[in-house]
Design a protein around this motif. Sequence first.
Motif, PDB file in Angstrom:
ATOM      1  N   VAL A  47     -31.397 -15.516-111.099  1.00 10.45           N
ATOM      2  CA  VAL A  47     -30.968 -16.423-110.033  1.00 10.45           C
ATOM      3  C   VAL A  47     -32.046 -16.501-108.961  1.00 10.45           C
ATOM      4  CG1 VAL A  47     -29.266 -16.780-108.212  1.00 10.45           C
ATOM      5  CG2 VAL A  47     -28.519 -16.007-110.477  1.00 10.45           C
ATOM      6  N   SER A  48     -32.674 -15.383-108.693  1.00 10.94           N
ATOM      7  CA  SER A  48     -33.721 -15.331-107.661  1.00 10.94           C
ATOM      8  C   SER A  48     -34.946 -16.158-108.033  1.00 10.94           C
ATOM      9  CB  SER A  48     -34.135 -13.888-107.393  1.00 10.94           C
ATOM     10  OG  SER A  48     -34.627 -13.262-108.569  1.00 10.94           O
ATOM     11  N   ASP A  49     -35.095 -16.524-109.314  1.00 14.48           N
ATOM     12  CA  ASP A  49     -36.239 -17.345-109.722  1.00 14.48           C
ATOM     13  C   ASP A  49     -36.195 -18.746-109.116  1.00 14.48           C
ATOM     14  OD1 ASP A  49     -37.299 -15.311-111.253  1.00 14.48           O
ATOM     15  OD2 ASP A  49     -36.372 -15.990-113.125  1.00 14.48           O
ATOM     16  N   PHE A  50     -35.042 -19.166-108.621  1.00 14.91           N
ATOM     17  CA  PHE A  50     -34.918 -20.480-108.008  1.00 14.91           C
ATOM     18  C   PHE A  50     -35.340 -20.476-106.541  1.00 14.91           C
ATOM     19  CE2 PHE A  50     -32.267 -20.929-111.743  1.00 14.91           C
ATOM     20  CZ  PHE A  50     -32.499 -22.233-112.139  1.00 14.91           C
ATOM     21  N   PHE A  51     -35.812 -19.310-106.070  1.00 17.63           N
ATOM     22  CA  PHE A  51     -36.226 -19.172-104.682  1.00 17.63           C
ATOM     23  C   PHE A  51     -37.654 -18.632-104.612  1.00 17.63           C
ATOM     24  CE2 PHE A  51     -31.666 -18.724-104.823  1.00 17.63           C
ATOM     25  CZ  PHE A  51     -31.185 -19.327-103.674  1.00 17.63           C
ATOM     26  N   THR A  52     -38.361 -19.019-103.559  1.00 19.53           N
ATOM     27  CA  THR A  52     -39.589 -18.319-103.200  1.00 19.53           C
ATOM     28  C   THR A  52     -39.162 -17.132-102.331  1.00 19.53           C
ATOM     29  OG1 THR A  52     -39.944 -19.526-101.126  1.00 19.53           O
ATOM     30  CG2 THR A  52     -40.800 -20.533-103.151  1.00 19.53           C
ATOM     31  N   GLU A  53     -40.095 -16.483-101.694  1.00 20.48           N
ATOM     32  CA  GLU A  53     -39.743 -15.361-100.829  1.00 20.48           C
ATOM     33  C   GLU A  53     -38.950 -15.803 -99.603  1.00 20.48           C
ATOM     34  OE1 GLU A  53     -43.102 -13.041 -99.747  1.00 20.48           O
ATOM     35  OE2 GLU A  53     -43.556 -12.398-101.800  1.00 20.48           O
ATOM     36  N   THR A  54     -39.089 -17.054 -99.212  1.00 17.72           N
ATOM     37  CA  THR A  54     -38.467 -17.496 -97.959  1.00 17.72           C
ATOM     38  C   THR A  54     -37.665 -18.791 -98.070  1.00 17.72           C
ATOM     39  OG1 THR A  54     -40.499 -18.680 -97.357  1.00 17.72           O
ATOM     40  CG2 THR A  54     -40.272 -16.409 -96.567  1.00 17.72           C
ATOM     41  N   ALA A  55     -37.685 -19.461 -99.221  1.00 15.26           N
ATOM     42  CA  ALA A  55     -37.054 -20.775 -99.302  1.00 15.26           C
ATOM     43  C   ALA A  55     -36.577 -21.075-100.718  1.00 15.26           C
ATOM     44  CB  ALA A  55     -38.045 -21.849 -98.839  1.00 15.26           C
ATOM     45  N   ILE A  56     -35.913 -22.221-100.860  1.00 17.15           N
ATOM     46  CA  ILE A  56     -35.487 -22.712-102.164  1.00 17.15           C
ATOM     47  C   ILE A  56     -36.663 -23.438-102.811  1.00 17.15           C
ATOM     48  CG2 ILE A  56     -33.856 -24.203-103.384  1.00 17.15           C
ATOM     49  CD1 ILE A  56     -32.069 -24.027-100.835  1.00 17.15           C
ATOM     50  N   LYS A  57     -36.865 -23.225-104.090  1.00 22.71           N
ATOM     51  CA  LYS A  57     -37.957 -23.914-104.781  1.00 22.71           C
ATOM     52  C   LYS A  57     -37.620 -25.391-104.995  1.00 22.71           C
ATOM     53  CE  LYS A  57     -39.843 -20.045-107.478  1.00 22.71           C
ATOM     54  NZ  LYS A  57     -40.085 -19.522-108.849  1.00 22.71           N
ATOM     55  N   THR A  58     -38.631 -26.225-104.855  1.00 23.70           N
ATOM     56  CA  THR A  58     -38.495 -27.627-105.175  1.00 23.70           C
ATOM     57  C   THR A  58     -39.830 -28.145-105.695  1.00 23.70           C
ATOM     58  OG1 THR A  58     -37.653 -29.761-104.393  1.00 23.70           O
ATOM     59  CG2 THR A  58     -39.158 -28.582-102.918  1.00 23.70           C
ATOM     60  N   ILE A  59     -39.813 -29.378-106.157  1.00 21.93           N
ATOM     61  CA  ILE A  59     -41.031 -30.080-106.569  1.00 21.93           C
ATOM     62  C   ILE A  59     -41.091 -31.380-105.780  1.00 21.93           C
ATOM     63  CG2 ILE A  59     -42.167 -31.316-108.447  1.00 21.93           C
ATOM     64  CD1 ILE A  59     -42.383 -28.434-108.918  1.00 21.93           C
ATOM     65  N   ARG A  60     -42.237 -31.681-105.197  1.00 16.25           N
ATOM     66  CA  ARG A  60     -42.416 -32.952-104.501  1.00 16.25           C
ATOM     67  C   ARG A  60     -43.422 -33.787-105.275  1.00 16.25           C
ATOM     68  NH1 ARG A  60     -41.706 -29.198-100.278  1.00 16.25           N
ATOM     69  NH2 ARG A  60     -40.036 -29.752 -98.824  1.00 16.25           N
ATOM     70  N   ARG A  61     -42.995 -34.998-105.623  1.00 19.67           N
ATOM     71  CA  ARG A  61     -43.844 -35.875-106.423  1.00 19.67           C
ATOM     72  C   ARG A  61     -43.855 -37.278-105.835  1.00 19.67           C
ATOM     73  NH1 ARG A  61     -41.297 -33.961-112.201  1.00 19.67           N
ATOM     74  NH2 ARG A  61     -42.607 -32.127-112.545  1.00 19.67           N
ATOM     75  N   PRO A  62     -44.915 -38.058-106.110  1.00 19.09           N
ATOM     76  CA  PRO A  62     -44.950 -39.445-105.630  1.00 19.09           C
ATOM     77  C   PRO A  62     -43.766 -40.235-106.184  1.00 19.09           C
ATOM     78  CG  PRO A  62     -47.120 -38.746-106.368  1.00 19.09           C
ATOM     79  CD  PRO A  62     -46.158 -37.668-106.797  1.00 19.09           C
ATOM     80  N   ALA A  63     -43.189 -41.081-105.364  1.00 18.27           N
ATOM     81  CA  ALA A  63     -42.051 -41.898-105.775  1.00 18.27           C
ATOM     82  C   ALA A  63     -42.533 -43.255-106.272  1.00 18.27           C
ATOM     83  CB  ALA A  63     -41.088 -42.081-104.611  1.00 18.27           C
TER      84      ALA A  63
END
Length: 309
Positions: free
Chosen positions: A124-140
């Motif tokens: 479950v912790s793999d979905f987080f960095t040390e301080t935040a929730i992981k996401t991906i930002r990509r061009p729309a």
Amino acid sequence: MHLEPSDVDLVTVTFEGDARLAVLQIISVDRLLDHENIGRYIVVLNGQDNAAVEAFLRSNVETRISSELAAKIEYVPAIDLLPDNDPQGWHGQQLLKLVVAANLASRYYLVLDAKNHFIHRTLVSDFFTETAIKTIRRPASKAQRALIEASFGLFGAADRASGLSGAAMPTITPYLMDTGTVREMMSDLESRHAGTAFGDILEVELSTATEFYLYWAYLVVTGKEGLYEHSDKMAVTLFTKYPRRSSEFLALLESARADRVAMFGLHRRRLRRLTGAQRDLIVELWGTELLTADEDAEWFMEYENPMSA
């Protein structure tokens, strides 16, 4: 980031057409996720006959998953979450992923579609960095930009959308949501619309906005985008038509294997488009960690009669 076992719930939405893929997802959660570190696993039933969907899921997972996970699964008819709106269809499914937050006590919830399943051992912790929730930002894309502007516009901030650099947060599952922020967003929109219920607002507005872009817009306009941090991708997905080319398909499967992403997505409408060789590659992927050699992997790719025995 420190997490307690009750901090993250799982929420998935399914119906008759996705029933076998939903079974695969539940099995994958049991075998590949440290599910002792989740709270509830809510399976939202959004079909024509939810009693039949629930019976199918129960009968096909009961002997294949642990009692520990089974105790956490809750089958919830969509109408219970949206009693005053029609939960059917694409827009209803988007609404469900947000309004469910009003029924959760967890800090976060991981939104899934039935097409998503774990393919490698994941924490479950793999979905987080040390301080935040992981996401991906990509061009729309151009089409996505219109949806983004409409989403920002609901908060009176369409100009903020046009001023962004172009890298957008995702609009597909898996998506880890901050539960309190989703509830705040719904309350904010109701206030902006003179107390109109959130479901009624979005039933109209989701034709030009999307649930995840709406959430991202709220993060931006309230200064909460820092809850998320750009990181490695957690999933790859085979959509109805994309990727189109064989070379792109092979690259995606190789990424799923070599990059050891947590989850794989297989859209039900892609199933009928798969060649025999492509099906074999998916079976091979599932056989890496998810399914055993004596399990019938082809059963999960049945698309003509997904609710048959």
